[in-house]
Motif scaffolding. Structure first.
Motif, PDB file in Angstrom:
ATOM      1  N   GLU A  48      14.982  32.774 -22.652  1.00  0.00           N
ATOM      2  CA  GLU A  48      13.648  32.350 -22.113  1.00  0.00           C
ATOM      3  C   GLU A  48      13.659  31.119 -21.528  1.00  0.00           C
ATOM      4  O   GLU A  48      13.022  30.601 -20.917  1.00  0.00           O
ATOM      5  N   CYS A  49      14.868  30.309 -22.114  1.00  0.00           N
ATOM      6  CA  CYS A  49      15.065  28.880 -21.815  1.00  0.00           C
ATOM      7  C   CYS A  49      15.476  28.627 -20.258  1.00  0.00           C
ATOM      8  O   CYS A  49      15.170  27.709 -19.751  1.00  0.00           O
ATOM      9  N   PHE A  50      15.737  29.948 -19.582  1.00  0.00           N
ATOM     10  CA  PHE A  50      15.895  29.703 -18.248  1.00  0.00           C
ATOM     11  C   PHE A  50      14.587  30.150 -17.501  1.00  0.00           C
ATOM     12  O   PHE A  50      15.006  30.363 -16.109  1.00  0.00           O
ATOM     13  N   ASN A  51      13.729  30.415 -17.923  1.00  0.00           N
ATOM     14  CA  ASN A  51      12.575  30.921 -17.215  1.00  0.00           C
ATOM     15  C   ASN A  51      12.288  29.985 -16.055  1.00  0.00           C
ATOM     16  O   ASN A  51      12.068  30.473 -14.694  1.00  0.00           O
ATOM     17  N   GLU A  52      12.217  28.804 -16.041  1.00  0.00           N
ATOM     18  CA  GLU A  52      11.687  27.851 -15.137  1.00  0.00           C
ATOM     19  C   GLU A  52      12.829  27.752 -14.045  1.00  0.00           C
ATOM     20  O   GLU A  52      12.252  27.966 -12.980  1.00  0.00           O
ATOM     21  N   VAL A  53      13.945  27.626 -14.192  1.00  0.00           N
ATOM     22  CA  VAL A  53      14.974  27.379 -13.263  1.00  0.00           C
ATOM     23  C   VAL A  53      15.075  28.624 -12.619  1.00  0.00           C
ATOM     24  O   VAL A  53      15.378  28.934 -11.410  1.00  0.00           O
ATOM     25  N   LYS A  54      15.051  29.806 -13.367  1.00  0.00           N
ATOM     26  CA  LYS A  54      15.142  31.183 -12.600  1.00  0.00           C
ATOM     27  C   LYS A  54      13.843  31.418 -11.775  1.00  0.00           C
ATOM     28  O   LYS A  54      14.189  31.645 -10.465  1.00  0.00           O
ATOM     29  N   CYS A  55      12.859  31.094 -11.957  1.00  0.00           N
ATOM     30  CA  CYS A  55      11.792  31.025 -11.159  1.00  0.00           C
ATOM     31  C   CYS A  55      11.955  30.197  -9.942  1.00  0.00           C
ATOM     32  O   CYS A  55      11.538  30.555  -8.990  1.00  0.00           O
ATOM     33  N   LEU A  56      12.269  29.062 -10.438  1.00  0.00           N
ATOM     34  CA  LEU A  56      12.564  28.089  -9.117  1.00  0.00           C
ATOM     35  C   LEU A  56      13.543  28.430  -8.118  1.00  0.00           C
ATOM     36  O   LEU A  56      13.071  28.363  -6.787  1.00  0.00           O
ATOM     37  N   LYS A  67       4.741  31.697   3.127  1.00  0.00           N
ATOM     38  CA  LYS A  67       3.590  32.110   2.806  1.00  0.00           C
ATOM     39  C   LYS A  67       2.858  31.893   1.534  1.00  0.00           C
ATOM     40  O   LYS A  67       1.870  31.393   1.159  1.00  0.00           O
ATOM     41  N   ILE A  68       3.821  31.981   0.506  1.00  0.00           N
ATOM     42  CA  ILE A  68       3.399  31.726  -0.776  1.00  0.00           C
ATOM     43  C   ILE A  68       3.063  30.359  -1.008  1.00  0.00           C
ATOM     44  O   ILE A  68       2.235  30.217  -2.001  1.00  0.00           O
ATOM     45  N   LEU A  69       3.483  29.189  -0.514  1.00  0.00           N
ATOM     46  CA  LEU A  69       3.232  28.076  -0.730  1.00  0.00           C
ATOM     47  C   LEU A  69       1.911  27.788  -0.126  1.00  0.00           C
ATOM     48  O   LEU A  69       1.302  26.514  -0.280  1.00  0.00           O
ATOM     49  N   LEU A  70       1.144  28.517   0.707  1.00  0.00           N
ATOM     50  CA  LEU A  70      -0.081  28.315   1.338  1.00  0.00           C
ATOM     51  C   LEU A  70      -0.972  27.851   0.145  1.00  0.00           C
ATOM     52  O   LEU A  70      -1.183  28.722  -0.762  1.00  0.00           O
ATOM     53  N   PRO A  71      -1.970  27.229   0.173  1.00  0.00           N
ATOM     54  CA  PRO A  71      -3.114  26.833  -0.623  1.00  0.00           C
ATOM     55  C   PRO A  71      -3.834  28.027  -1.054  1.00  0.00           C
ATOM     56  O   PRO A  71      -4.022  28.393  -2.199  1.00  0.00           O
ATOM     57  N   GLU A  72      -4.207  28.922   0.055  1.00  0.00           N
ATOM     58  CA  GLU A  72      -4.970  29.956   0.009  1.00  0.00           C
ATOM     59  C   GLU A  72      -4.329  31.148  -1.135  1.00  0.00           C
ATOM     60  O   GLU A  72      -4.785  32.100  -1.353  1.00  0.00           O
ATOM     61  N   ASN A  73      -2.862  30.971  -1.310  1.00  0.00           N
ATOM     62  CA  ASN A  73      -2.096  32.097  -1.862  1.00  0.00           C
ATOM     63  C   ASN A  73      -1.576  31.347  -3.240  1.00  0.00           C
ATOM     64  O   ASN A  73      -0.966  31.978  -3.941  1.00  0.00           O
ATOM     65  N   ARG A  78       0.961  31.983  -8.362  1.00  0.00           N
ATOM     66  CA  ARG A  78       1.035  31.654 -10.113  1.00  0.00           C
ATOM     67  C   ARG A  78       1.454  32.915 -10.595  1.00  0.00           C
ATOM     68  O   ARG A  78       2.232  33.011 -11.725  1.00  0.00           O
ATOM     69  N   ARG A  79       0.857  34.216 -10.034  1.00  0.00           N
ATOM     70  CA  ARG A  79       1.459  35.380 -10.749  1.00  0.00           C
ATOM     71  C   ARG A  79       2.764  35.766 -10.451  1.00  0.00           C
ATOM     72  O   ARG A  79       3.320  36.102 -11.344  1.00  0.00           O
ATOM     73  N   LYS A  80       3.093  35.640  -9.256  1.00  0.00           N
ATOM     74  CA  LYS A  80       4.450  35.902  -8.855  1.00  0.00           C
ATOM     75  C   LYS A  80       5.486  35.041  -9.444  1.00  0.00           C
ATOM     76  O   LYS A  80       6.661  35.134  -9.977  1.00  0.00           O
ATOM     77  N   TYR A  81       5.327  33.762  -9.553  1.00  0.00           N
ATOM     78  CA  TYR A  81       6.302  32.539 -10.003  1.00  0.00           C
ATOM     79  C   TYR A  81       5.390  31.824 -11.044  1.00  0.00           C
ATOM     80  O   TYR A  81       5.131  30.736 -10.758  1.00  0.00           O
ATOM     81  N   PRO A  82       5.084  32.414 -12.410  1.00  0.00           N
ATOM     82  CA  PRO A  82       4.311  31.635 -12.997  1.00  0.00           C
ATOM     83  C   PRO A  82       4.841  30.258 -13.661  1.00  0.00           C
ATOM     84  O   PRO A  82       4.095  29.413 -13.945  1.00  0.00           O
ATOM     85  N   PHE A  83       6.090  29.939 -13.426  1.00  0.00           N
ATOM     86  CA  PHE A  83       6.646  28.628 -13.901  1.00  0.00           C
ATOM     87  C   PHE A  83       7.036  27.768 -12.690  1.00  0.00           C
ATOM     88  O   PHE A  83       7.797  26.641 -12.940  1.00  0.00           O
ATOM     89  N   LEU A  84       6.706  28.151 -11.511  1.00  0.00           N
ATOM     90  CA  LEU A  84       6.820  27.351 -10.247  1.00  0.00           C
ATOM     91  C   LEU A  84       6.114  25.816 -10.285  1.00  0.00           C
ATOM     92  O   LEU A  84       4.950  26.000 -10.414  1.00  0.00           O
ATOM     93  N   SER A  85       6.866  24.899 -10.191  1.00  0.00           N
ATOM     94  CA  SER A  85       6.352  23.586  -9.901  1.00  0.00           C
ATOM     95  C   SER A  85       6.508  23.114  -8.573  1.00  0.00           C
ATOM     96  O   SER A  85       7.496  23.044  -7.853  1.00  0.00           O
ATOM     97  N   LEU A  86       5.344  22.791  -7.987  1.00  0.00           N
ATOM     98  CA  LEU A  86       5.378  22.284  -6.393  1.00  0.00           C
ATOM     99  C   LEU A  86       6.261  21.210  -6.312  1.00  0.00           C
ATOM    100  O   LEU A  86       6.576  20.856  -5.278  1.00  0.00           O
TER     101      LEU A  86
END
Length: 133
Positions: A48-56, A67-73, A78-86
């Protein structure tokens, strides 16, 4: 990833000055291997310690990232990449150089790696920074 050794410390690498799509793809493969190794140790929750870097790393090579980075998405993101930091996506985009001088993914017949040009990078970076405010 591209880095150069400093003359002062032969054991340390200088900060990465640029990264390309293939470096990100290789990093995502490395993270998957670390995760598989961690799961094989039998240590509960170690992988689990790799969750954030895996997501990124997975998001950064996802052909749907623009498309995923669009504000309307945002909720889908957040569902597809729950640990993603913009913020971290933006930091990577600042050093991103597309295919790193290689042919783009479309030329190579690859659709599994996202390769962005300078205009796309600039637009995505702007999207990330606007949503951080």
């Amino acid at each position: 990833p591209h880095a150069e050794r400093t003359s002062e410390d032969h054991d340390a690498l200088a900060p990465i000055s640029r990264i390309d799509a293939y470096g990100l793809k290789n990093l995502s493969i490395d993270v998957a291997e670390f995760e598989r190794f961690a799961e094989g140790t039998g240590v509960p929750q170690l992988s689990e310690c790799f969750n954030e870097v895996k997501c990124l790393t997975t998001a950064m090579v996802d052909p749907d990232l623009p498309k995923i980075l669009l504000p309307e998405n945002a909720s889908f993101r957040r569902r597809k990449y729950p640990f993603l930091s913009l913020d971290k996506v933006g930091n990577i985009l600042e050093k991103y150089v597309g295919a790193g001088g290689l042919l783009g993914s479309k030329s190579l017949g690859r659709s599994d790696i996202l390769v962005l040009d300078k205009k796309e990078i600039s637009g995505l970076l702007k999207l990330c920074r606007q949503q951080q405010q």
